[in-house]
Design a protein around this motif. Sequence first.
Motif: not given
Lengths: 202, 187
Positions: A49-60, A93-97, A27-31, A73-76
Amino acid sequence: MSRLLPGTTLDWDWYPGTIPANAWIDETAYIETTFSFHLLRSQDPDAVHIGRGAATYLGTMFDLGPRARVRIGDFAFVHGVWFISDSSIHIGDHSMLSWNVVLMDTYRASRDPVERRRELERVPASDDRRLRHDPPTDRAITIGANVWVGFDVVVMPGVTIGDGSIVGAKSVVYGDVEPFTVVAGNPARLVRHLENSDVADG
Amino acid sequence: MRNDHHPGLWMDGELPPNCRLGERTVVTGATAFKRFHSRRDPGLTIGANSTMDGVQFAIGAEATVSIGDFCYLTNAVLLAELEISIGRYVIIGWNTTIADTDFHPLAPALRIQDARALSPLGRGMARPTIARAPVVIEDDVWIGPSCTILKGVRIGRGAFIEPGSVVTRDVEPGAHVLGNPAREVAR
């Protein structure tokens, strides 16, 4: 831990879609948009599965075949990744793409032109008009924790990228990447090692 | 997408009159023809049983594009100022760009002229001559996602172009290439 309920619509979404039943999204992730799920064809009850504080933006885009699974992972931070999956893709976790990144665990086509013709001839009669390749030659992709992947990168089937590494923009990664290294180029090659003296575990 | 028998169709709008689609060919995407300016007839020809999912047909006034039967293109960008010919049974992956033009002149003085002609004040001003050369992709070619195919290139029958390749020269029939610039993998 609670999740975004299947069927939820997003207030900010431009696309008239909902959160799919087989996507577990914290619930804390952003889609940014449910358009990212319009090619999700996986029958797996736990396909995404999308973890805590993770975010997926437009082009995903979750371009997932019938048995595919993707774990974020979390915070990805997934800016714009095209997941082309018939088996499994894992992001730590914590990876940035960045944007226009392709992670493909499958070619979705035979190497043999004669077999490709048969696959193409089945497309017009298929229910969803998608290209299918049986048996799949898929091989899982694993991206570790705290990895940074630049824009326009392609990661090929079977590749593992170790924790803390950096993949330079526009690289095409055919082989495994050691932890805490920088790779770049098409095809990607080792550029240098990263100091890791003050990094906590991932 | 519907799979019943039908003449070729564009799902998201009215097809420009100088486009010919074969039976059971389907084009999807609201912006497919946003940059379609071809005044040739036909400006775009696609054979039967092909799938064009999210493809951008950015075809200039003097240009034409032809695509054969049983092709499968997803989110490719076709930038034509002259001619792009794609054979039968060709697969092209997401975000691959094919261009038959340099887009602008190479000479600095001519680029100033081009910038002025393209500007909001350039109405009626002629653009300088820009290098262009046809692109030919023969039957049974596979091109992965995120590739770039440049002007004047011929990709031979059955060639396999790995994802992310930048193809600047002709590719032999049956060749397997990768990289930037794309080079043949040892057979």
